[in-house]
Structure formats: structure tokens, C-alpha cells
Enzyme design. Sequence first.
Site, mmCIF file in Angstrom:
data_model
loop_
_atom_site.group_PDB
_atom_site.id
_atom_site.type_symbol
_atom_site.label_atom_id
_atom_site.label_comp_id
_atom_site.label_asym_id
_atom_site.label_seq_id
_atom_site.Cartn_x
_atom_site.Cartn_y
_atom_site.Cartn_z
ATOM 1 N N GLY A 123 -4.302 4.503 -4.484
ATOM 2 C CA GLY A 123 -5.503 5.156 -4.994
ATOM 3 C C GLY A 123 -5.203 6.409 -5.774
ATOM 4 O O GLY A 123 -6.129 7.062 -6.277
ATOM 5 N N LYS B 153 -16.789 18.427 -0.989
ATOM 6 C CA LYS B 153 -15.385 18.208 -1.342
ATOM 7 C C LYS B 153 -15.222 16.738 -1.713
ATOM 8 O O LYS B 153 -15.907 15.861 -1.170
ATOM 9 C CB LYS B 153 -14.451 18.577 -0.188
ATOM 10 C CG LYS B 153 -14.605 17.691 1.043
ATOM 11 C CD LYS B 153 -13.693 18.127 2.184
ATOM 12 C CE LYS B 153 -13.866 17.205 3.384
ATOM 13 N NZ LYS B 153 -13.084 17.631 4.553
ATOM 14 N N ASP C 217 0.863 -1.176 0.000
ATOM 15 C CA ASP C 217 0.000 0.000 0.000
ATOM 16 C C ASP C 217 0.903 1.230 0.000
ATOM 17 O O ASP C 217 2.100 1.131 0.291
ATOM 18 C CB ASP C 217 -0.875 -0.044 1.258
ATOM 19 C CG ASP C 217 -1.726 1.197 1.412
ATOM 20 O OD1 ASP C 217 -2.284 1.660 0.409
ATOM 21 O OD2 ASP C 217 -1.820 1.712 2.542
ATOM 22 N N LYS D 284 -7.252 -4.758 -4.298
ATOM 23 C CA LYS D 284 -5.956 -5.098 -3.716
ATOM 24 C C LYS D 284 -5.863 -6.599 -3.448
ATOM 25 O O LYS D 284 -4.855 -7.243 -3.769
ATOM 26 C CB LYS D 284 -5.737 -4.319 -2.415
ATOM 27 C CG LYS D 284 -5.488 -2.833 -2.613
ATOM 28 C CD LYS D 284 -5.219 -2.147 -1.281
ATOM 29 C CE LYS D 284 -4.951 -0.669 -1.480
ATOM 30 N NZ LYS D 284 -4.677 0.034 -0.211
ATOM 31 N N THR E 152 -0.297 4.922 1.083
ATOM 32 C CA THR E 152 -0.598 5.854 2.163
ATOM 33 C C THR E 152 -0.495 5.152 3.505
ATOM 34 O O THR E 152 -1.188 4.175 3.770
ATOM 35 C CB THR E 152 -2.004 6.447 1.978
ATOM 36 O OG1 THR E 152 -2.072 7.076 0.706
ATOM 37 C CG2 THR E 152 -2.298 7.459 3.063
#
Length: 1328
Positions: free
Chosen positions: A721, A605, A412, A941, A414
Site C-alpha cells: 500500500g 489523521k 505482502d 491483491k 507489512t
Amino acid sequence: MRSLKERAIKSLICGKAVDDDGSNSGNDRTIHCNQRSANAEYRFSNNRTSTTKYKWYNVLPGSLFVQYRRAAYWYFTAMAVLSLTPFSPYSAVSVVLPLIFVLALGVGREAWEDFRRSKGDKIVNSRLVQVYIDGGKKKPLQWRDLQVGDVVTVNDGDYFPADLLLLSSSGPDGICYVETKNLDGETNLKVRQALESTWTFKDEASLKEFRADVKCEGPNASLYTFIGRMEFDDGRQFPLGPSQLLLRDSTLQNTGQIWGVIIYTGHDTKVMQNSTAPPSKRSRIDRTLDKIIWAMFATLFVMSFITGLVLGYRTGHDGPHMWYLKPYSSNSYYNPNRAVIAGIISAVTGLVLYGYLIPIALYVSLEIVRVLQALFMMQDLSMYDATTDKTMRVKSTGLNEELGQVDTVLSDKTGTLTCNQMDFFRCTIAGVSYGKGTTEVEKAAGRLGVALRGSVDLRGEIEEWDDKDSFACNAYQEKGFNFYDARLLAGNWTGEPNKEIVQLFFRTLALCHTAIPEGKVEDIGSLQYRAESPDEAALVVAAKKFGFCFCKRSPSAVQVREDTGTGQYVDVTYELLNVLEFSSVRKRMSVILRFPDGRLMLLSKGADSVMLARVDPSRKEFVKSTVEHLNHFGEVGLRTLVLAYRELGEEEYQNWEVKYAYARGILGREREVQTEELVEQIEQKLIVIGGTGVEDKLQEGVPESIDRLARAGITIWVLTGDKVETAINIGYACSLLRKGMQKIIISLEGAQAQAVEERAEKESLTREKVNKEFRNIVAQQLAEGSKELSRTKSAADGSETRRVSMSRSNRSRDLVNQHSGDYSRSVSQRLSVRSASDRKESNEEQELHEYRTSGPSHRTENGEGSLLPEDFSTVSVGRENRDHPIWGRLVDEIEEMEFSLVIDGHSLALVLEEEKLQEQFIEVCKKCASVLCCRVSPRQKAQVTRLVRKGMGQNRLCLAIGDGANDVGMIQAANVGIGITGVEGAQAAMAADYAIGQFRFLERLLMVHGHWCYRRISLMILYFFYKVSIMGWIALYCNIFAFFSGQPLYNDWYASFYNTVFTSLPICVVGTIDQDVSADDCIKYSELYRTGHRKELFDRKLVIAWLLNSVYASLVIFCFPLGLLYLAPFRSGGEVASLQEFGAALFTCLILVPNIQLTTAISYFTWIHHVAIWGSIVVWYLFLLIYGALPSTYATLAYKQLVEVLGPSPSYWLLQLLVVIAALLPDFVYRCFKVQFDGYSEMNSFTGVIPFGRFLQGFWDLPLKNGRPQVRTGDLKLLLKISTKESHLGVSCTLTKEGGKSDEYSIRGYNSNLVKYVLAIVCKYSNT
């Protein structure tokens, strides 16, 4: 209107996502609050929980079942049964007792672990909580006595005893704060709020009259969803959701007291629903061990069959002549009339006699050693994380050796590669970009000489900004905020041309979130925020720094302290109407508020991919510039969000609110469907006001770790992502992508895909047809990538073929010319990354040309020309020396070109959908050094991980590493799962096989502990089969000499203690602490790790080699005593040795040879090794002494054997010396030969490098003479002699001129780069 591509992506990625959250709508329940008798008819689960594997009555059978999953235990049980028969060669006690001991250890371990679980369960079930039973007075009850529908009260800091529906709180407006770190590891507080209609239920009087029915979904494992409805007797109904649910094992924080009604109890609670056992994983060595065991079984049965066949034949053929065996008596063993029976009995006897070929003690020893290895790993302070105050944790000791064979890492990004500590860094408002400073991606690009479009465009006007001093210069910097631009700070935003839009931008940051403020409202600087994610916290901190400080939240209002631009602050309260929360599917969040001036505003947002599709077509004035700026932000490694708003009409909102409230009151799946449709409806016609760029800095040491892992031969995949451009630039920053690496990009963002979209819109193509077109594009791109890889390989093969036909001198010269000329030009034309300085490259090329053609520039003491400059005479051949202008150029140009693959999320979704595309994809990935998968969902994933495991084959080992709950599927699908205990919680760490605190610790875990464990376990298994095979072969030889009668040669107890006492401790010590090289050298010389990739320390050849060695050693151990003691006088009176004395002397050699053999496999000795090896030998002599001192009833024929017979005999001591020398000499000579001529030992290849002579021959096609590669160039002869010096990592090159002296050059760093160094010597030497 969403684009066709987005709808296709959602259909592919989401699929049945709503079915994967663990909920179970088919088992809805109705709960009568505060009415125990009414709930009794439903027979809900009680609140007692148990985490034990067994009950008291099935501990023994259950744990025995676990032990008997291994075939060896079944065999030894059968042998124990056979030992009870009259024809067993050993006494029953000597066979049964070791089996009972081994089984008792396993059962004891299982029982102890279950007892500890039971003890913990008892403590939890006995906790007390205050309960209001049927509206009566509250009284304390133990957790196990609680029932569904009971009303309980929980105090601050206490755990929730079951899954509760929040009724009221001592805090304002029914709000409480919950910490869920025991569930998901997250330490940030979650806000929970009761229904307004139940806020008043806080005392006995009000609770006495409380009656309501709760209709909700049945028990399920989804921690983040809850669907229900509360119905009162007066007909009022209110929807229930996750914000009213308090989960068991989470704690109440920062709230005095809450009241709640129990919804789920015991094993129906969500935490218990999630407590599923992790997938069972077995190491490849364990699976190989099973195959070896079965092969040994086959060998054993063949030996026993031949034993029975031979005895049956000889009994029938020669039996009448062997009168001394009484063949015609009632004893049927040698009766020629019953030869078949005799043969069967002999075969069964052989099964017991040769049974030591199956090493039952190996399983116990492996378990002990693996646990000890894990303890040493956990005590390694180099993997201690000071930020979390935790060392690494081992949860699956059975996979220790797998850590030394990993060839593919899926990571991954982050929180794994990055710190997950977000800093607001740049923003764009109303088409104007703001923010100064340099990101880590920009710094990395500077080091590599890569020009980033985003960096150049955004920094053109701020060249004077000194990034090195940015931290010290920026007075506004704090955690979550690393932004500087005087145009926006200190109230200067009021001077901007679009100050109203700037103000709305800041208000959106301050209002559109679910964060919780902590600190004194009077002191704005002290306010901190607890948010659902670090990104959200960074945006709220940014709003505070810009002068819009979010300071208070209630269920119906948000208060912001706003800067008017004059230094004056005013408190402004906004009415909060709705919160449309963020989800991984929606990729956005919105809030609907009523501003003080009465306007209804929707502030939103989210990711640009979803936000831009919802923009009002008539209000796009800032869209183009905002997208351009966000693309620039992404290129320099920032995480981007789009901010937008919409002003709602009163009537429109009221109509929507009625529908939304109704949809939220629906039970079951229909609620999610309808609410999503209504949210989709209101979040349309948005107006873009700007975007944000948040930096997530790389963790310390990540680039260096990835670089060394890549040098160790590990292919690294990053599943992120981020969009493609951001991922590529971050790949450069973390060394995943390296200078000179060619990129194969698989994406549906190009013109081809765009044309398909346009045609689909015009022709109204179905989604299936569009996806088919997209699949064809992906297949075409993969095919082109495969051709490019094949073409490069063919070019390399062609150049190698051309070199073979050249003369040695011309071939050397052309090799360098090719790499420095046409080849490098073709590379640079196709690379997207070039060197920053053409002048520097031309200077280096000129220097290299002069170096090749000018002859030696230095002289040796005898006047001969030195082959290399002085600074090349002793050099470490790692990458750290590539800064030398000539050396670096040579290595870079000779090196094989590396490829990387980058694929976006849409393309990956299509690949995962079709098997043919999967095969194509994997074939390309196999040839790439790194892979970047962008826009990947959590579900993908795990799918990618399974695809890698399946596609790469059984010979590849896959490791997955992540830090969040969305990485759990990937971690559990991999061969080895690593969890990082980070900001996103501990769910990944809890589901993993190993847990570490930082990504950089992975390097030490694999390259140090993995390398050591793989080597230790491999040697341990090989040695075990070596020593037990010696004993098995000797039993066969003895049986041959004893007419296959099954007569044992030595005492039963000697054989019983052979594996468990006399030879077990040394190999366990070696398996625990032995090291071939130091930890620093493991890191420094990354190529050592490739040993595990090539299976150099444990493969079929090594197993056969050790078994052949055991055959030779067994012959020596058996034949030497036979020759020395067979007819020679042994006792002082001249008597020959008896059977038992002969067996004891032979068994002494059987103890000495395996123990001393182990010394040749040890890389370095410590006092622990000496104590274990020599101590085990001493224990044998002490055993003879003590056992012989026992009364003859117990000692039988071993009575005083050592004192009276063996000890006084010189032959006994001479025999030991001769046997040890003869048994170990061939192996010792072989090892010395391999070390002398190939630089390492085939059977002891602990340096992790292949024989250099063969490597050089295969690389450059050098002829070999006496095992040494050589080159003839005119009147010179180059002789390369490789030998070890000082350590396994030191080698020397001796270059000899015919008739002249030799020049010797020492090279520290014995790895694959050594060949490039020698090539440099050859190229230079061939031109002198």
C-alpha cells in the site's frame, strides 16, 4: 474538493466494495428480546453447530464418493466384478481383497477425521451458560438449547455462546473488552460498549421487565459490520452497530461480567458463516499423473483389444487343428465356430490380466508419504519461531511437491517482509522536520552507494549522530518509539517558535485514536496500549513520550495527563462527541471533541492522498513544507500520515449531529451511504499541522532470503500500500531491487497524467473519458518498457552473433572488452543507481586490463604459466566471492542485465479493468526479475494473483504469502498459499496451505523441503510406473506364450502382494527421507532449485525413459528364466520346472530387480534405506516359506515350493544373479556415462544443474570433441573436462597444453555461475 484522479481511483478500486463485505440486507430480521414464544413463529436456527462433513448415515457413501473421484478406483472395481466371472485369470479374493484394503484405508481416514470433528462439536454444544428465560430466574442451559432473543450472562474469560447484542456490563459505562483471536487471530483487545439506555439491566429484577424489539440485518459473513436498531415500547429508537455486537467464539477479557441478548444462533452466527471450505487445489504433478493414468488406460485397452483380436483370429483359423484344446466341445473359449465370442472373452480376460499396469497402490502410498513429509517439515526446528512459540504448520499435504517448483512469489509487505512492529521515528510540525537516526533503507542505500534525497536533506545538521549507538544513547527509546531530537523531548518543545501548533500536534496524537490504556495511571512509564494497529499504538506511545500521556477513556470522555513544559503534569479531560473510525476505503480517522475551554475541535489523521484533498485552500501555510518532508520520509522507508484539525462552530456541529444520528438509525445499505456522505461533509476545510514518519523494520534475514530466492530463479512480486518512492527504497533495503537493475516505472504521477487532469477540469470531461486517457498513457508506458526489454535482448543476441564470426582469440578478448567498456557505460547511463566510488571502479578496470594483457603472474611446478592467481585456483562460485576486484568485475559485467517493474495503484486498477492492458502488463512482467505493485487494495491483491496465474500460463507456478486478513483472497487465489502468523492475526495462516512464523522461513520451505519433496514425489511416481509396468509387460509375454488364453504364470497372491508388501516400503522410505544434497547445500547453492522450474525430474521424456527401461527389464526377467529353465533339468531328479515353479522363479526376479533398481536412484544410504530394501526382499523369501508351509488346501501348488523345489536348485540362485546384472547393467552404464561426461545423470539429475558441456557450448559456441568443449588459440589447446569429484557439487577443470602437462583446478559449487569462471579462464588463457 477531491481531485478527479482520486474519484477515478475510488470508482475503480472500490467498485462494488460495499457488496463484498458479506452482508445480506435482503433478509432482515426482527427479534423480540426476552420473549421466546414471540420468536418461535420466525423459526430461527437453533444454536447447535456441526463441523462434520458427514452424517452417521452417509459416512460410507460420502467417503466412497471421495475415493472414486480417481479414475483408477473405477477401473479396479470393474476388474473386481470381472474377477467373479468364470473367465477371470485370477481368483476373486486375490483381486477384491487389495481393492477393499485400499478403499478401507480411505474410508477409515475420512471416518476418523469426521469422528474427531464430531467429538469437538459435542464438547462445544454441551457448554453451559446462565440464561434468563422470559425474564425469569437465571438457570444454566447448554449452548445447543439457546434460542434467539434469550438474555444470557457471560463471565470474564468465557466464550460467547452465540452472537450477542451487549446490554450492560459490570465495567464502567457499559464497556467490556473482547479478544477475537479465534476469529481473526488478533490478540489485541477490542472495546465494546452497550447503549446508554440499557446500562441498568444487570439483575433479575431489571431484566424481568425488559422488553424491546431489535431490527437488524440478516445472517452474513461480515465480521466487522453490523446494522440494526433497538426499539422500546415507549417509542424510543437507538441505532446499533459493530461496537454493540459480541461474536461467538470470542472471549470476554478484563471485564467481570456482561449481559446480552442473542441475535444470531448456530450456523447463522458470523463465525459459522465464515467457515467456508477453502478452494480445492491440486498439484501439477497430480494433474500430470491423471494424464499418465489415462495413457496407461489407453495402453491397457489396446493390449486387451489386440489380445482378443489375435485369439479370435487364431481360434477361427487354427482352432480345428488344435485338438488338445477340444475346440468342438461345449467349452466355447476355443470353438472355431464362435471365434468372435472367444475373442471378446479373451479381451475381457486381458483387462484383468494386464490390470497391474494401473498402480492403485500409488495413490495410497502418495497420501502416506505426503503426510510423513509434512510431519518432518513441522518438526524442522530451523523453522521454529521463538517469538510466537510456533513451528510451521502444513494444512494441504497434497501440495508438498509444488513447493519445489515455484517460480513466482507474490508477497505482502507489512507484517510479511517487515516485523509490523512500528516505531515512531520522525515527524514534521509546522513546517519543521524533527528526528535523528538512520533507517534500514538508508543503511541499505549506503551499502549500495545510492544517494537518497530524503537522507541527505534530513541529516545535514545531525551528521554527528552515531546510528550504531543510537539504541544505547537514546534514553527515551521503548517499544513503539525510536525517536530522538532534543528540541521536542524533555519539555523542550516549549522553546519552539510555533509551540501552540506543536502542542496541538501532540494532543492530536494523544486524542485521535481508539486505543485502550493498560497499567497504573499513577505510573506513566508502566502504561501500555492495546490498539487496532501497531501504527496507532506507536503514535499514542509517542504522545506519551512527548509528555501528553493518554491515560483513561470512557464513552464520553478522554483523559490526558499533559506536561506543561515545566515538569509539572496536569490531568485534562476532553469531552468525546464522535469517533469517525478508520477504514481501508476512507484511509483516515477523525474524532470530534469539546476542549476544556469550550472549543469544538475535529482532529484527523490519515494518508496524504486523502487528507491533502480536504485541506482548506485559504489555510495552506504548512502544506508545501509538510508534503516535502513526508516525501523525504517516504524515500527513506517510513510510513507517513498527515495530521490536521478543524475548529467547528456550535450551530454547524449541532445541525450535523442531528443528521448523523438519524443516518445511523437507518437499516440497510442506506445507512452506510448517508453516514459516509455526512462524514465526508464534516471532514472538509482541514488545516494541516504536520505529519509523522513511522518505521516498520524488516524482519530478520529478509534481504538475504530474497537474494537467494532471486538467485534460484524465482520472480518476486511485492504488493504494498506504500507510494512508489517508499516502495522502491524499501525494495532496495530488502534486496528486491538490486544494484545494476533497471527499473520500468508505470505511473500516473507524471506530467502526462497531470495534463490530462488539468484538461479534464477545464473541459469538464466525464470519468469514462478521463480513464480512457489514463489507459492510453499506461499502454504507452508498457509499450515503451516492452521495447526497452526487447532492445536489450536484441543487443545481447547481436553481440552473440558477432562473436560467432570472430576468431577464438579475438572473440575472447572482445567479449571482455565489450562488457567492461561500452556496455557498462550504456548501462550506467540508464540506471538510476550508480556506484558510490568512481575511483574504485577505474582502479578495478585498470587492474582488469592489466590482468588481461600482462600474461600469467604465477607459475606452476613445471614452470608453465598458471592461468589464474592463487586465490582463484580453488574458489566457490557463489555471490559471496564477488568482492574480489577482478572476479567481481568479470561476473557483474558478463551477467545478463536484470529488469524490475514498478506500477502504482491507479495504473494497476486500469490494467485490471481491460484485457488488452493485462496482456501487455503480463508480457512485460515475464521478462522482469521483480515486480513492485504500489498502493494496492486488498481486493486488487487477489485480482493480481489471478491475473498472474492466468497470464503466466500453466507452466508457471504462483505462490502467495501474507500475514493479514486482507491477504486471504490473494493466498487462496494462488497455486500455493503461505500464511504468516504475525501481529495482524492468524486469518491468513488459517486460510493458507502452509503457515510459517517469519518470511525467512520461506527460503528453507521452498529451497530445502520443496526441493526434496519435488524430487521424492517425482521419483516415487516414476518408480511406481516402472515396477508395475514390468509386471504388466510380463503378463503380456506370458499370455502370448499361452496362446492368449489368459493363463496366469504365478500364484494369485504373489501378484496381490507385489505392490502392497514386496515393493512398497522401499519407495515410501525414499519418498519420505531421501536427500540428494544436504539442507545447507540447498541453501548455499540456490541454483539447485531451478530443477523444478525446468521440470527436470518429472516430464514426458523421463516417463518414457522409465517405461522403456521397464520394457527392457521385463524382457530380461521373462527371457532369462525361459532360456535357463525351459528344457533344462530343474529338480534333483532331472525333471524340468513346472508352470508354477517357473512362475515362482520368475517372480523372485520380479521382486529383486525393482528393489535393487531403486538403489541406483538413491543419493545416499542410511540404515533405514537398507532395512527397507533388503528387508522387502527377505519378506518375499519368508512369504514363500510361510505360505508354502500352510496346508495344501490353502497353499495349493505353492505347497513347500521354496523348501523342496526352488531352494535346492542351483539354477534358481544363478538365475537371480544373472537377471539382476543383466537388467540393471545398461541403466548403470548410462548413469556412469552421463556423470563422467556431462557431470550429472539425465535420469538421476538430482544435482539440479544442466549438463555443463552443452551449457558451455550454447553460451560461448565452443566446438565439441568427444563431448568436451575446446578452444584453439595459436599453439595452445584448451580442453575442458568436467567430472564429479567427492560429491555432486564438486567439479574439476583440466586445462591441457598440447604436448604438455595438465593443470587441474577444483571448483566447489557446481552451478550456473561456473560458466563465468571458465570464461575468465578462457579470456586469460587466450592472451598468454
